[in-house]
Enzyme design. Structure first.
Site, PDB file in Angstrom:
ATOM      1  N   CYS A   2      -8.758  -3.855   5.413  1.00 35.63           N
ATOM      2  CA  CYS A   2      -8.438  -5.220   5.044  1.00 35.63           C
ATOM      3  C   CYS A   2      -9.141  -5.523   3.733  1.00 35.63           C
ATOM      4  O   CYS A   2     -10.187  -4.955   3.431  1.00 35.63           O
ATOM      5  CB  CYS A   2      -8.868  -6.264   6.066  1.00 35.63           C
ATOM      6  SG  CYS A   2      -8.148  -6.044   7.681  1.00 35.63           S
ATOM      7  N   ARG A  27      -6.000  -1.382   0.762  1.00 38.81           N
ATOM      8  CA  ARG A  27      -6.847  -1.538   1.943  1.00 38.81           C
ATOM      9  C   ARG A  27      -6.045  -1.919   3.191  1.00 38.81           C
ATOM     10  O   ARG A  27      -6.583  -1.994   4.290  1.00 38.81           O
ATOM     11  CB  ARG A  27      -7.907  -2.621   1.691  1.00 38.81           C
ATOM     12  CG  ARG A  27      -8.732  -2.378   0.454  1.00 38.81           C
ATOM     13  CD  ARG A  27      -9.748  -3.467   0.263  1.00 38.81           C
ATOM     14  NE  ARG A  27     -10.791  -3.378   1.248  1.00 38.81           N
ATOM     15  CZ  ARG A  27     -11.873  -2.624   1.129  1.00 38.81           C
ATOM     16  NH1 ARG A  27     -12.053  -1.891   0.051  1.00 38.81           N
ATOM     17  NH2 ARG A  27     -12.770  -2.585   2.084  1.00 38.81           N
ATOM     18  N   TRP A  77      -5.017  -4.906   7.583  1.00 43.45           N
ATOM     19  CA  TRP A  77      -4.678  -3.669   8.301  1.00 43.45           C
ATOM     20  C   TRP A  77      -5.091  -3.941   9.736  1.00 43.45           C
ATOM     21  O   TRP A  77      -6.271  -4.054  10.048  1.00 43.45           O
ATOM     22  CB  TRP A  77      -5.449  -2.487   7.713  1.00 43.45           C
ATOM     23  CG  TRP A  77      -5.063  -1.180   8.334  1.00 43.45           C
ATOM     24  CD1 TRP A  77      -4.018  -0.380   7.985  1.00 43.45           C
ATOM     25  CD2 TRP A  77      -5.723  -0.520   9.427  1.00 43.45           C
ATOM     26  NE1 TRP A  77      -3.979   0.731   8.799  1.00 43.45           N
ATOM     27  CE2 TRP A  77      -5.011   0.662   9.691  1.00 43.45           C
ATOM     28  CE3 TRP A  77      -6.826  -0.818  10.219  1.00 43.45           C
ATOM     29  CZ2 TRP A  77      -5.370   1.556  10.691  1.00 43.45           C
ATOM     30  CZ3 TRP A  77      -7.191   0.066  11.225  1.00 43.45           C
ATOM     31  CH2 TRP A  77      -6.465   1.240  11.450  1.00 43.45           C
ATOM     32  N   ASN A 103     -13.054  -8.924   7.011  1.00 46.58           N
ATOM     33  CA  ASN A 103     -12.770  -7.488   7.008  1.00 46.58           C
ATOM     34  C   ASN A 103     -13.811  -6.838   7.897  1.00 46.58           C
ATOM     35  O   ASN A 103     -15.002  -7.064   7.713  1.00 46.58           O
ATOM     36  CB  ASN A 103     -12.894  -6.964   5.564  1.00 46.58           C
ATOM     37  CG  ASN A 103     -12.974  -5.447   5.502  1.00 46.58           C
ATOM     38  OD1 ASN A 103     -12.368  -4.771   6.326  1.00 46.58           O
ATOM     39  ND2 ASN A 103     -13.722  -4.931   4.542  1.00 46.58           N
ATOM     40  N   GLY A 104     -13.371  -6.041   8.879  1.00 44.09           N
ATOM     41  CA  GLY A 104     -14.327  -5.391   9.777  1.00 44.09           C
ATOM     42  C   GLY A 104     -13.893  -5.565  11.216  1.00 44.09           C
ATOM     43  O   GLY A 104     -12.739  -5.899  11.494  1.00 44.09           O
ATOM     44  N   GLU A 487      -4.115  20.630   5.166  1.00 41.71           N
ATOM     45  CA  GLU A 487      -3.879  19.534   4.224  1.00 41.71           C
ATOM     46  C   GLU A 487      -2.385  19.376   3.942  1.00 41.71           C
ATOM     47  O   GLU A 487      -1.872  18.259   3.853  1.00 41.71           O
ATOM     48  CB  GLU A 487      -4.689  19.782   2.934  1.00 41.71           C
ATOM     49  CG  GLU A 487      -4.486  18.786   1.816  1.00 41.71           C
ATOM     50  CD  GLU A 487      -4.799  17.326   2.174  1.00 41.71           C
ATOM     51  OE1 GLU A 487      -5.356  17.058   3.243  1.00 41.71           O
ATOM     52  OE2 GLU A 487      -4.437  16.453   1.363  1.00 41.71           O
ATOM     53  N   LYS A 491      -0.350  15.931   4.716  1.00 41.10           N
ATOM     54  CA  LYS A 491       0.450  15.200   3.717  1.00 41.10           C
ATOM     55  C   LYS A 491       1.834  14.910   4.282  1.00 41.10           C
ATOM     56  O   LYS A 491       2.347  13.815   4.146  1.00 41.10           O
ATOM     57  CB  LYS A 491       0.600  16.013   2.411  1.00 41.10           C
ATOM     58  CG  LYS A 491      -0.609  16.087   1.520  1.00 41.10           C
ATOM     59  CD  LYS A 491      -0.980  14.811   0.816  1.00 41.10           C
ATOM     60  CE  LYS A 491      -1.904  13.955   1.596  1.00 41.10           C
ATOM     61  NZ  LYS A 491      -3.303  14.156   1.610  1.00 41.10           N
ATOM     62  N   GLU A 494       1.738  12.228   7.103  1.00 42.48           N
ATOM     63  CA  GLU A 494       1.431  10.882   6.622  1.00 42.48           C
ATOM     64  C   GLU A 494       2.627  10.163   6.032  1.00 42.48           C
ATOM     65  O   GLU A 494       2.812   8.981   6.258  1.00 42.48           O
ATOM     66  CB  GLU A 494       0.397  10.967   5.491  1.00 42.48           C
ATOM     67  CG  GLU A 494      -1.001  11.138   5.907  1.00 42.48           C
ATOM     68  CD  GLU A 494      -1.892  11.190   4.680  1.00 42.48           C
ATOM     69  OE1 GLU A 494      -2.641  10.249   4.482  1.00 42.48           O
ATOM     70  OE2 GLU A 494      -1.828  12.180   3.916  1.00 42.48           O
ATOM     71  N   HIS A 510      -1.705  33.080  20.097  1.00 43.13           N
ATOM     72  CA  HIS A 510      -2.520  32.629  21.230  1.00 43.13           C
ATOM     73  C   HIS A 510      -1.986  31.315  21.817  1.00 43.13           C
ATOM     74  O   HIS A 510      -2.708  30.613  22.502  1.00 43.13           O
ATOM     75  CB  HIS A 510      -3.982  32.483  20.806  1.00 43.13           C
ATOM     76  CG  HIS A 510      -4.582  33.784  20.359  1.00 43.13           C
ATOM     77  ND1 HIS A 510      -4.876  34.799  21.236  1.00 43.13           N
ATOM     78  CD2 HIS A 510      -4.888  34.250  19.120  1.00 43.13           C
ATOM     79  CE1 HIS A 510      -5.364  35.827  20.566  1.00 43.13           C
ATOM     80  NE2 HIS A 510      -5.374  35.523  19.273  1.00 43.13           N
ATOM     81  N   LYS A 609      -5.776   2.915   2.587  1.00 43.32           N
ATOM     82  CA  LYS A 609      -6.466   3.913   1.785  1.00 43.32           C
ATOM     83  C   LYS A 609      -7.971   3.926   2.024  1.00 43.32           C
ATOM     84  O   LYS A 609      -8.640   4.916   1.783  1.00 43.32           O
ATOM     85  CB  LYS A 609      -6.173   3.663   0.301  1.00 43.32           C
ATOM     86  CG  LYS A 609      -6.568   4.853  -0.528  1.00 43.32           C
ATOM     87  CD  LYS A 609      -5.749   4.994  -1.765  1.00 43.32           C
ATOM     88  CE  LYS A 609      -6.100   6.272  -2.473  1.00 43.32           C
ATOM     89  NZ  LYS A 609      -5.663   7.472  -1.747  1.00 43.32           N
TER      90      LYS A 609
HETATM   91  C1  F6R Z   1      -5.038  11.241   3.509  1.00 40.68           C
HETATM   92  C2  F6R Z   1      -6.189  10.437   3.197  1.00 40.68           C
HETATM   93  C3  F6R Z   1      -7.169  10.204   4.292  1.00 40.68           C
HETATM   94  C4  F6R Z   1      -8.584  10.101   3.720  1.00 40.68           C
HETATM   95  C5  F6R Z   1      -9.566   9.700   4.825  1.00 40.68           C
HETATM   96  C6  F6R Z   1     -10.992   9.653   4.308  1.00 40.68           C
HETATM   97  O1  F6R Z   1      -4.158  11.344   2.426  1.00 40.68           O
HETATM   98  O2  F6R Z   1      -6.335   9.951   2.126  1.00 40.68           O
HETATM   99  O3  F6R Z   1      -7.099  11.185   5.277  1.00 40.68           O
HETATM  100  O4  F6R Z   1      -8.937  11.332   3.183  1.00 40.68           O
HETATM  101  O5  F6R Z   1      -9.223   8.450   5.328  1.00 40.68           O
HETATM  102  O6  F6R Z   1     -11.104   8.762   3.256  1.00 40.68           O
HETATM  103  P1  F6R Z   1     -12.242   8.891   2.177  1.00 40.68           P
HETATM  104  O7  F6R Z   1     -12.026  10.161   1.447  1.00 40.68           O
HETATM  105  O8  F6R Z   1     -12.096   7.687   1.317  1.00 40.68           O
HETATM  106  O9  F6R Z   1     -13.538   8.906   2.937  1.00 40.68           O
END
Ligand code: F6R
Length: 614
Positions: A2, A27, A77, A103-104, A487, A491, A494, A510, A609
């Site tokens: 948020c 956010r 969020w 926020n929190g 990774e 991607k 997500e 396995h 993010k």
């Molecule tokens: C995926 C992504 C998330 C962040 C995760 C940690 O694309 O961006 O998986 O990597 O939320 O966030 P940070 O790196 O900001 O601690």
């Protein structure tokens, strides 16, 4: 997560709040709202969904707030309660005279709610936040002092919060406070801005004061007063931030994610600048304070991170163990913080975080710091809460990343790990100097190799579109590229919502091999080196179960043509550096599948993010 904003001054407030919220959209983006001080009362406007919905709602009411110069805003969020208008912030007390944005997470909101209901509070939403609105209002009604009401309410709250509060009695007063969530005050001429993050304030002023936990700031148009949780006045530390306002532009790309994927060669050049001068000279990391002595005293290294940063950390483990011969453990921060860890002053703890704010990682770092470990932070935000906990700092310089799915920040984290591992190997003096030299000079060649991949992206697009309607996707690799498989899968999950999983290829037989049939795409990351032949055999096993095979490879091996339906070629590179190259086509596959399916590439559903809740 948020984002919260606030403004008190003499400018039209709604534009400022909306601009600030737009900068904080990373956010959260499931609803938004503002509260503005109008002539006789506070008006609240909210909308479900993206910020543009709130902008349209506000346009309808523009005559109601045209003279308003004070207000608060929020972008949500959802944690407690569905993302709808009722649960959107700002929240109010019964009569609407007190409004707050938060926020929190308020952990004891149920207890607070039942206490407050007994006193007559009428709850309308399912949020934890509303309890705080009623609590502050209840105390305010007795004290008639807003700062005091916020201070006393904060003592009753368990959990994490950044709060900004106003009351219709106080036409020249905003109060804000925080605990374990970010908050700063932008300082202008007879005006103040409150925000969760710098991008919301920097277009207006470079001067800012970061709040520490449990501090309470009271803002009027003419003054700023800071107190601690006991009510004692504190000196104010206003800094001039080294930030420039940036226009967030897609530069002709359809999405920020595609633009950020293309920025990676320059990001690597940036990260390397000033750190590698030539392959004959040692790496320079000015803010890393490790010495031969401190490395000798280390028993182990513990790397803590979440999500994409965790995948960068897994590659970090591989190369630090390889280059330096020190044992490294990697753990998801959310797991690390709830068990009895054996971290002490002989452990180097590395926290990796793009945002520098992730609640789990921040808590883990604080725990290890309390146990005496040296804390090294790798982050894209040198001004973040995590960076402020650091004994050593490695700032990754990826620039602002707008797309929620991390790409260029991951690349910058990886390059930073290479620099760190080489730096530590140079201090320890345990690695062959010729090998170190070659690593350094090969690192500087990576940007142009990625440019080569990007210049042939049409083939990757074709491959992505071919598989776009699949329900599942498997990525396999071995050794240093196993985290690349994870990774790549993350991607795709997500941004396309396809069920994608990364496996160490040797593990397929396995269990996961049971899932393979003619409907399952399996992508093998076949980089030349120690595990190439082994992975080829694992790919044969998958082919024998009729899986739809894709190779991502730097080998010209003719036999691949019989085994794979698509062969995505990447330039040659030594195995230890191959994760830097291999990830790029995987980012592009995820991007093109999402784009082909018409998903919201830059703001995928349910994500944010910056994840500031545990
Ligand atoms: C995926 C992504 C998330 C962040 C995760 C940690 O694309 O961006 O998986 O990597 O939320 O966030 P940070 O790196 O900001 O601690």
């Amino acid at each position: 997560m948020c984002g919260i904003v606030g403004y008190i001054g003499d400018k039209p407030v709604v534009d400022i709040l909306l601009n600030g919220l737009q900068q904080l959209e990373y956010r959260g983006y499931d609803s938004a709202g503002v509260a503005v001080m109008c002539e006789n009362k506070i008006n609240v406007y909210k909308a479900e969904g993206k910020l543009e919905n709130l902008s349209s709602e506000l346009l309808i009411h523009k005559d109601e707030y045209k003279n308003s110069t004070m207000g608060i805003g929020h972008i949500r969020w959802a944690t407690h309660g569905a993302p709808n208008v009722i649960n959107a912030h700002p929240h109010t007390c019964n009569c609407g005279s007190l409004v707050i944005v938060h926020n929190g997470i308020i952990e004891n909101y149920k207890e607070l709610k039942s206490e407050l209901e007994k006193k007559g509070a009428k709850f309308r939403s399912q949020t934890d936040t509303e309890a705080v609105a009623h609590l502050i209002a209840y105390i305010y009604n007795e004290t008639k002092n807003l700062t005091e009401a916020v201070r006393l309410a904060a003592q009753k709250i368990d959990g994490a919060y950044a709060l900004c509060v106003m009351h219709s009695d106080k036409k020249d007063e905003l109060v804000a406070t925080k605990r374990n969530a970010p908050l700063l005050v932008g300082v202008g001429e007879n005006e103040y801005y409150v925000a969760s993050d710098v991008p919301a304030t920097i277009p207006y002023t470079k001067k800012a004061m970061y709040l520490n936990d449990n501090q309470i700031v009271t803002l009027t148009r003419q003054s700023m007063t800071l107190i601690d949780s006991e009510g004692n006045e504190l000196p104010k530390k206003v800094e001039t931030l080294p930030w420039e306002p940036v226009a967030l532009s897609k530069m002709g790309y359809k999405h920020f994610m595609l633009k950020e994927i293309h920025e990676q060669p320059d990001v690597i050049r940036n990260v390397l600048t000033g750190k590698i001068h030539s392959s004959d000279e040692p790496i320079i990391l000015n803010e890393v304070k490790l010495t031969k002595e401190s490395l000798k005293n280390l028993n182990r290294i513990q790397i803590i991170a979440c999500g994409t940063s965790l995948h960068a950390a897994m590659i970090g483990k591989y190369i630090i163990e390889d280059f330096c011969g020190i044992a490294v453990d990697v753990e998801a921060s959310s797991e690390y913080i709830y068990r009895k860890t054996v971290t002490d002053e002989h452990t180097l703890v590395i926290g990796v975080s793009q945002s520098g704010e992730t609640a789990d990682t921040l808590t883990a770092i604080k725990q290890s710091k309390a146990r005496g470990s040296h804390i090294l932070i790798i982050t894209n935000r040198p001004d973040s809460a995590m960076a402020r906990e650091a004994d050593s700092l490695l700032s990754v310089n990826a620039g602002i990343e707008v797309s929620v799915a991390a790409t260029k920040s991951y690349m910058a984290q990886l390059v930073s790990f290479y620099l760190l591992a080489i730096y530590m190997a140079e201090i320890k003096g345990n690695m062959n100097t010729e090998a170190l030299k070659t690593l350094k000079s090969d690192l500087t060649l990576v940007p142009q190799k990625i440019e080569q991949i990007l210049s042939h992206k049409e083939y990757i697009q074709k491959c992505a579109q071919y598989y776009a309607n699949t329900k599942d996707f498997i990525y396999v690799a071995r050794g240093i590229n196993y985290p690349t498989a994870l990774e790549g899968a993350l991607k795709l999950k997500e941004i396309s919502y396809i069920n994608a999983t990364g496996y160490p290829a040797g593990e397929l037989k396995h269990g996961p091999i049971a899932m393979l049939d003619e409907s399952m795409p399996v992508l093998s990351i076949l980089m030349k080196g120690s595990v190439y032949e082994k992975l080829l055999s694992n790919s044969e096993e998958a082919k024998a179960r009729n899986a739809r095979m894709i190779a991502l490879t730097n080998s010209k091996d003719e036999k691949l043509k019989d085994l794979f339906d698509f062969i995505i070629e990447v330039p040659e590179i030594q195995e230890l550096l191959s994760p830097l190259i291999a990830i790029v086509p995987l980012q592009l596959i995820a991007y093109y599948i999402s784009e082909y399916l018409g998903k919201d590439v830059d703001q995928p559903r349910n994500l944010a993010k910056s994840v500031t809740v545990e």
